[in-house]
Design a protein around this motif. Sequence first.
Motif, PDB file in Angstrom:
ATOM      1  N   GLU A   1       0.843  -1.190   0.000  1.00 40.36           N
ATOM      2  CA  GLU A   1       0.000   0.000   0.000  1.00 40.36           C
ATOM      3  C   GLU A   1       0.882   1.244   0.000  1.00 40.36           C
ATOM      4  O   GLU A   1       2.039   1.210   0.411  1.00 40.36           O
ATOM      5  N   ARG A   2       0.326   2.326  -0.478  1.00 41.75           N
ATOM      6  CA  ARG A   2       1.034   3.607  -0.450  1.00 41.75           C
ATOM      7  C   ARG A   2       0.013   4.735  -0.365  1.00 41.75           C
ATOM      8  O   ARG A   2      -1.148   4.577  -0.755  1.00 41.75           O
ATOM      9  N   THR A   3       0.462   5.844   0.181  1.00 45.46           N
ATOM     10  CA  THR A   3      -0.374   7.041   0.273  1.00 45.46           C
ATOM     11  C   THR A   3       0.009   7.994  -0.846  1.00 45.46           C
ATOM     12  O   THR A   3       1.201   8.300  -1.029  1.00 45.46           O
ATOM     13  N   LEU A   4      -0.967   8.438  -1.621  1.00 49.03           N
ATOM     14  CA  LEU A   4      -0.720   9.401  -2.690  1.00 49.03           C
ATOM     15  C   LEU A   4      -0.719  10.793  -2.065  1.00 49.03           C
ATOM     16  O   LEU A   4      -1.765  11.303  -1.661  1.00 49.03           O
ATOM     17  N   LEU A   5       0.457  11.387  -1.963  1.00 53.01           N
ATOM     18  CA  LEU A   5       0.594  12.695  -1.338  1.00 53.01           C
ATOM     19  C   LEU A   5       0.431  13.810  -2.360  1.00 53.01           C
ATOM     20  O   LEU A   5       0.491  13.566  -3.575  1.00 53.01           O
ATOM     21  N   SER A   6       0.230  15.010  -1.873  1.00 51.73           N
ATOM     22  CA  SER A   6       0.002  16.155  -2.753  1.00 51.73           C
ATOM     23  C   SER A   6       1.167  17.120  -2.682  1.00 51.73           C
ATOM     24  O   SER A   6       1.776  17.311  -1.620  1.00 51.73           O
ATOM     25  N   SER A   7       1.462  17.742  -3.821  1.00 57.20           N
ATOM     26  CA  SER A   7       2.503  18.776  -3.855  1.00 57.20           C
ATOM     27  C   SER A   7       1.927  20.145  -4.183  1.00 57.20           C
ATOM     28  O   SER A   7       2.667  21.133  -4.258  1.00 57.20           O
TER      29      SER A   7
ATOM     30  N   ALA B   1      -1.200   7.528   9.577  1.00 57.94           N
ATOM     31  CA  ALA B   1      -1.269   6.111   9.925  1.00 57.94           C
ATOM     32  C   ALA B   1      -2.712   5.626   9.987  1.00 57.94           C
ATOM     33  O   ALA B   1      -2.989   4.424   9.837  1.00 57.94           O
ATOM     34  N   SER B   2      -3.649   6.561  10.201  1.00 52.29           N
ATOM     35  CA  SER B   2      -5.067   6.187  10.243  1.00 52.29           C
ATOM     36  C   SER B   2      -5.539   5.640   8.907  1.00 52.29           C
ATOM     37  O   SER B   2      -6.491   4.849   8.851  1.00 52.29           O
ATOM     38  N   LEU B   3      -4.888   6.065   7.809  1.00 45.10           N
ATOM     39  CA  LEU B   3      -5.255   5.513   6.505  1.00 45.10           C
ATOM     40  C   LEU B   3      -4.987   4.016   6.464  1.00 45.10           C
ATOM     41  O   LEU B   3      -5.772   3.243   5.897  1.00 45.10           O
ATOM     42  N   SER B   4      -3.884   3.592   7.047  1.00 48.26           N
ATOM     43  CA  SER B   4      -3.589   2.158   7.102  1.00 48.26           C
ATOM     44  C   SER B   4      -4.613   1.417   7.961  1.00 48.26           C
ATOM     45  O   SER B   4      -4.936   0.249   7.680  1.00 48.26           O
TER      46      SER B   4
ATOM     47  N   ALA C   1      -6.847  -1.673   6.803  1.00 46.57           N
ATOM     48  CA  ALA C   1      -7.020  -2.936   7.522  1.00 46.57           C
ATOM     49  C   ALA C   1      -8.498  -3.292   7.647  1.00 46.57           C
ATOM     50  O   ALA C   1      -8.878  -4.465   7.525  1.00 46.57           O
ATOM     51  N   LEU C   2      -9.346  -2.268   7.865  1.00 44.65           N
ATOM     52  CA  LEU C   2     -10.789  -2.522   7.914  1.00 44.65           C
ATOM     53  C   LEU C   2     -11.276  -3.089   6.582  1.00 44.65           C
ATOM     54  O   LEU C   2     -12.122  -3.988   6.549  1.00 44.65           O
ATOM     55  N   TRP C   3     -10.758  -2.524   5.485  1.00 43.90           N
ATOM     56  CA  TRP C   3     -11.184  -2.994   4.163  1.00 43.90           C
ATOM     57  C   TRP C   3     -10.778  -4.453   3.953  1.00 43.90           C
ATOM     58  O   TRP C   3     -11.561  -5.250   3.435  1.00 43.90           O
ATOM     59  N   ARG C   4      -9.563  -4.807   4.345  1.00 40.25           N
ATOM     60  CA  ARG C   4      -9.117  -6.184   4.141  1.00 40.25           C
ATOM     61  C   ARG C   4      -9.939  -7.171   4.968  1.00 40.25           C
ATOM     62  O   ARG C   4     -10.137  -8.312   4.560  1.00 40.25           O
TER      63      ARG C   4
END
Length: 398
Positions: A307-313, A355-358, A362-365
Amino acid sequence: MHQGTSPTSVGSSPAALRRAALIAALDVVDGGPEERFERITRIARDAFGVTGSFLNLAGTDVVTIKSQSSDTVFGPTIPLQDTFCGRTLAESGPVVVPDARADARYSDMPMVVDDPNVRFYAGVPLRVGDDDVKVGTLCLIDPTPRTLDPDDLALLEELGVWAERELAAGADEDRLRDVLVGLQPTPVTVPGYRIGGMSVPHGVVSGDLHDWHLTGTDLHLTVADVMGKGMSAGLLAATIRGALLARPDAHPRDVVAALDDQVAPELGRASSFSTMFHGRLTPATGRLDFVDAGHGLVLQMRADGAERTLLSSDLPIGLHPAGLGRTPGSVDLSPGDVLIIVSDGALELWDSTLASLSRLGALWREEPDVEAFLARVRARALEHDPGDDLTVVVLARD
């Protein structure tokens, strides 16, 4: 004790049933004391120098005392039958009874014969709704006979208007909720993909926005978060949604650039800004082209467990420098990949960090069904109030 029936105490009458339905829609009966109503009865009692002032709501067969400023505490409910409130509802205007014991219409009523030994009564009906349905009364009582001069009666009616407006606020909130439901995206079918989302306002109106629609086979997907909460944020979010819908098939880069020109000035006047993730999915290839205006709350989960978080610039709309172009991005969704896009309220469900995104991942999995997953998120929000508007959108490739 007299047990006759007043014209409004027939619980099965159409007027009584309609009145009860409207009171239910006002959403004020079960909320307990509220200062907005307590203030009115307190002022009325002080202004008229009486022993009791009451704001009553009349159902089919009981009166709910929503607010009372009184030497003697009543209720919270009393039978509607043979009450001054019930009889006031039968009249077209105010009712003033200088001495109830000397008035054959009221002399045998329980509250006249027994405690609180009412002699003086004055009440005005409270009307709510487009049809001015009478839903209750604002009234005064006292054990000493007296009357009201025209100025006194005008003051009581003005207090009644104040009470009506406070009651109508509940109906207005219901209308706002109806409007918000109408602003939710309609379901779409994208072969090979599943998409769903939820938005829970912190108050009545949300500053979050999520939307999706199809142009041809392409899916356009948006999540935005206006700074702040409440009515002003909700109005700005509605403005952004309108601007989006005016450009249904444009490239994300052009859409966000247009919003920078059109909406940013309004956000600036309101001392606000909005983050936004706006993308366009080509289902056949799984390519999602997007622009992220300061949002950066997108989790990509791959079928292999990575998994990865798509960050914004880029900066949010309303803070992005005028004339400076946006940075486009893209992501390829392979079969089994999932995107979870949220507003920052979702971070408050755990530790307020990315970290809440992870944790959401986990809820999705654990629950890889869109509706079941969203139900889990709602349950989490009930247990851990985010204190902010909450939006979660899922895009999964089968």
